[in-house]
Enzyme design. Structure first.
Site, PDB file in Angstrom:
ATOM      1  N   ASN A 137      46.461  75.125  15.226  1.00  0.00           N
ATOM      2  CA  ASN A 137      45.102  75.540  14.867  1.00  0.00           C
ATOM      3  C   ASN A 137      44.167  74.886  15.884  1.00  0.00           C
ATOM      4  O   ASN A 137      43.864  73.706  15.775  1.00  0.00           O
ATOM      5  CB  ASN A 137      44.783  75.075  13.434  1.00  0.00           C
ATOM      6  CG  ASN A 137      43.332  75.298  13.066  1.00  0.00           C
ATOM      7  OD1 ASN A 137      42.602  76.020  13.752  1.00  0.00           O
ATOM      8  ND2 ASN A 137      42.886  74.680  11.981  1.00  0.00           N
ATOM      9  N   TRP A 138      43.763  75.677  16.863  1.00  0.00           N
ATOM     10  CA  TRP A 138      42.963  75.116  17.963  1.00  0.00           C
ATOM     11  C   TRP A 138      41.536  74.759  17.565  1.00  0.00           C
ATOM     12  O   TRP A 138      40.827  74.088  18.301  1.00  0.00           O
ATOM     13  CB  TRP A 138      42.936  76.105  19.139  1.00  0.00           C
ATOM     14  CG  TRP A 138      44.128  75.992  20.035  1.00  0.00           C
ATOM     15  CD1 TRP A 138      45.301  75.333  19.763  1.00  0.00           C
ATOM     16  CD2 TRP A 138      44.279  76.558  21.346  1.00  0.00           C
ATOM     17  NE1 TRP A 138      46.162  75.459  20.822  1.00  0.00           N
ATOM     18  CE2 TRP A 138      45.560  76.197  21.808  1.00  0.00           C
ATOM     19  CE3 TRP A 138      43.464  77.335  22.173  1.00  0.00           C
ATOM     20  CZ2 TRP A 138      46.044  76.581  23.057  1.00  0.00           C
ATOM     21  CZ3 TRP A 138      43.930  77.726  23.402  1.00  0.00           C
ATOM     22  CH2 TRP A 138      45.210  77.344  23.851  1.00  0.00           C
ATOM     23  N   LYS A 139      41.098  75.285  16.429  1.00  0.00           N
ATOM     24  CA  LYS A 139      39.702  75.071  15.991  1.00  0.00           C
ATOM     25  C   LYS A 139      38.732  75.530  17.095  1.00  0.00           C
ATOM     26  O   LYS A 139      39.047  76.453  17.831  1.00  0.00           O
ATOM     27  CB  LYS A 139      39.483  73.604  15.601  1.00  0.00           C
ATOM     28  CG  LYS A 139      40.553  73.110  14.640  1.00  0.00           C
ATOM     29  CD  LYS A 139      40.197  71.829  13.959  1.00  0.00           C
ATOM     30  CE  LYS A 139      41.358  71.422  13.069  1.00  0.00           C
ATOM     31  NZ  LYS A 139      40.999  70.426  12.092  1.00  0.00           N
ATOM     32  N   HIS A 174      40.599  77.520   5.155  1.00  0.00           N
ATOM     33  CA  HIS A 174      40.646  76.171   5.737  1.00  0.00           C
ATOM     34  C   HIS A 174      39.501  75.335   5.156  1.00  0.00           C
ATOM     35  O   HIS A 174      38.392  75.838   4.959  1.00  0.00           O
ATOM     36  CB  HIS A 174      40.537  76.249   7.265  1.00  0.00           C
ATOM     37  CG  HIS A 174      40.886  74.957   7.927  1.00  0.00           C
ATOM     38  ND1 HIS A 174      40.017  73.888   7.934  1.00  0.00           N
ATOM     39  CD2 HIS A 174      42.016  74.541   8.564  1.00  0.00           C
ATOM     40  CE1 HIS A 174      40.598  72.872   8.557  1.00  0.00           C
ATOM     41  NE2 HIS A 174      41.814  73.240   8.943  1.00  0.00           N
ATOM     42  N   GLU A 195      37.578  73.268   6.425  1.00  0.00           N
ATOM     43  CA  GLU A 195      36.356  73.224   7.243  1.00  0.00           C
ATOM     44  C   GLU A 195      35.490  74.455   6.966  1.00  0.00           C
ATOM     45  O   GLU A 195      34.265  74.402   7.110  1.00  0.00           O
ATOM     46  CB  GLU A 195      36.731  73.111   8.733  1.00  0.00           C
ATOM     47  CG  GLU A 195      37.185  71.692   9.073  1.00  0.00           C
ATOM     48  CD  GLU A 195      38.121  71.585  10.263  1.00  0.00           C
ATOM     49  OE1 GLU A 195      38.272  72.551  11.027  1.00  0.00           O
ATOM     50  OE2 GLU A 195      38.730  70.504  10.427  1.00  0.00           O
ATOM     51  N   GLU A 253      47.051  71.358   2.890  1.00  0.00           N
ATOM     52  CA  GLU A 253      46.369  70.404   3.767  1.00  0.00           C
ATOM     53  C   GLU A 253      45.431  69.531   2.935  1.00  0.00           C
ATOM     54  O   GLU A 253      44.321  69.977   2.591  1.00  0.00           O
ATOM     55  CB  GLU A 253      45.523  71.144   4.813  1.00  0.00           C
ATOM     56  CG  GLU A 253      46.304  71.992   5.768  1.00  0.00           C
ATOM     57  CD  GLU A 253      45.529  72.202   7.078  1.00  0.00           C
ATOM     58  OE1 GLU A 253      46.084  71.895   8.135  1.00  0.00           O
ATOM     59  OE2 GLU A 253      44.374  72.659   7.033  1.00  0.00           O
ATOM     60  N   GLY A 310      42.639  65.217  10.528  1.00  0.00           N
ATOM     61  CA  GLY A 310      42.014  64.486  11.622  1.00  0.00           C
ATOM     62  C   GLY A 310      41.825  62.997  11.369  1.00  0.00           C
ATOM     63  O   GLY A 310      41.031  62.342  12.051  1.00  0.00           O
ATOM     64  N   SER A 363      46.887  65.757  10.161  1.00  0.00           N
ATOM     65  CA  SER A 363      47.292  64.644  11.034  1.00  0.00           C
ATOM     66  C   SER A 363      48.766  64.659  11.437  1.00  0.00           C
ATOM     67  O   SER A 363      49.355  63.587  11.633  1.00  0.00           O
ATOM     68  CB  SER A 363      46.950  63.296  10.382  1.00  0.00           C
ATOM     69  OG  SER A 363      45.561  63.145  10.307  1.00  0.00           O
ATOM     70  N   GLY A 378      46.565  70.686  13.901  1.00  0.00           N
ATOM     71  CA  GLY A 378      45.225  70.862  14.457  1.00  0.00           C
ATOM     72  C   GLY A 378      45.097  70.192  15.808  1.00  0.00           C
ATOM     73  O   GLY A 378      45.557  70.712  16.826  1.00  0.00           O
ATOM     74  N   GLY A 379      44.499  68.987  15.808  1.00  0.00           N
ATOM     75  CA  GLY A 379      44.232  68.246  17.044  1.00  0.00           C
ATOM     76  C   GLY A 379      45.388  68.254  18.037  1.00  0.00           C
ATOM     77  O   GLY A 379      45.202  68.540  19.221  1.00  0.00           O
TER      78      GLY A 379
HETATM   79  P1  PGA Z   1      44.741  67.900  12.235  1.00  0.00           P
HETATM   80  O1  PGA Z   1      44.151  69.276  11.644  1.00  0.00           O
HETATM   81  O2  PGA Z   1      46.180  68.155  12.599  1.00  0.00           O
HETATM   82  O3  PGA Z   1      43.879  67.604  13.424  1.00  0.00           O
HETATM   83  O4  PGA Z   1      44.619  66.875  11.161  1.00  0.00           O
HETATM   84  C1  PGA Z   1      44.891  70.104  10.827  1.00  0.00           C
HETATM   85  C2  PGA Z   1      44.077  71.320  10.461  1.00  0.00           C
HETATM   86  O5  PGA Z   1      42.847  71.196  10.343  1.00  0.00           O
HETATM   87  O6  PGA Z   1      44.619  72.420  10.289  1.00  0.00           O
END
Ligand code: PGA
Length: 252
Positions: free
Chosen positions: A11-13, A100, A102, A169, A175, A213, A234-235
């Site tokens: 997930n590149w965001k 998600h 966010e 999640e 993060g 994470s 994500g990250g």
């Molecule tokens: P993260 O993000 O791996 O940076 O914790 C996961 C996500 O938001 O899907």
């Protein structure tokens, strides 16, 4: 209970431009050369601005592309700045992340997410549906109730189960480098699978991924939990090396 094929979803965001295609190329090279290419399904969810370009350039049967969200109204309409599921499908997305945290934080409710699921399924996209409790809910011991509510409010009886992947999640884990311990995680995954069977009235449970994470170190613990069908990363998915190291260590 466990499905053998493991999912590694990036997930590149809000990350990436045209030059970021090299990340996809490096990941593709690794999968292509790895002996266990058929054990894993790799999906990279990128910004809408890149889907068409990447899709045209990507000549790989190993990597699929997805979007990270869509608007709940269908087709075209007077919704400034919004992109519908059909628009994503037309530029080459095969998957879409929905729900998600966010996006929940900026207004996505269970009901809106349900509408997004319905319109994405109509477009034959595969949905990666995110659920998870906040820190406050965890402290109040509401995790199970929250997860059940999120599943019940956004999923529905006749949903095409082949087009559904769940991603658990915990919001407080995204993060932050914090993850649940093995025992707690296992318990949650078993709970989710039992409830999915009931809610979807099916024996064949959708895949349930873990996200929050995930890195090349904690993947060693995560890989020992057989109920986890894969990972939403994500990250670490913004770096080819980090993403590849997660896969490498998973199969060590
Ligand atoms: P993260 O993000 O791996 O940076 O914790 C996961 C996500 O938001 O899907």
């Amino acid at each position: 209970m466990t499905n053998k094929l493991k999912y590694f979803v990036g997930n590149w965001k809000m990350f990436g431009d045209i030059s970021s295609f090299k990340i996809i190329q490096q990941i593709n090279k690794y999968i292509h050369e790895s002996k266990k290419a058929n054990n894993k399904k790799v999906i990279i969810c990128i910004p809408n601005t890149l889907i068409h370009f990447f899709k045209k350039k990507l000549k790989s049967k190993h990597i699929s592309l997805g979007a990270q969200n869509c608007y709940h109204e269908e087709g075209f309409g007077p919704y400034t700045g919004s992109v519908s599921a059909s628009m994503l499908k037309k530029v080459g997305a095969e998957y879409v992340i929905l729900g998600h945290s966010e996006n929940r934080m900026t207004g996505d409710t269970d009901i809106i997410i349900k509408r997004k699921i319905i319109s994405s399924i109509k477009q034959k996209l595969i949905i990666i549906f995110c659920i998870g409790e906040t820190l406050k809910q965890k402290k109040r011991k509401q995790t199970f109730a929250v997860l059940k509510r999120q599943l019940k409010n956004s999923l529905y009886k006749n949903l095409d189960k082949r087009r559904l992947i769940i991603a658990y999640e915990p919001v407080w884990s995204i993060g932050t480098n914090k993850i649940l311990n093995k025992k707690e995680l296992k318990k949650i995954f078993i709970y989710l699978k039992i409830n999915l069977k009931k809610i979807l009235k099916t024996q064949k449970v959708p895949k349930v991924l873990y996200g929050g994470s995930v890195n090349s170190k904690n993947i060693n613990i995560l890989s020992s939990i057989k109920e986890i069908d894969g990972f939403l990363i994500g990250g670490a998915s913004q770096s080819a090396k980090k993403f590849i190291d997660i896969m490498k260590n998973y199969y060590k």
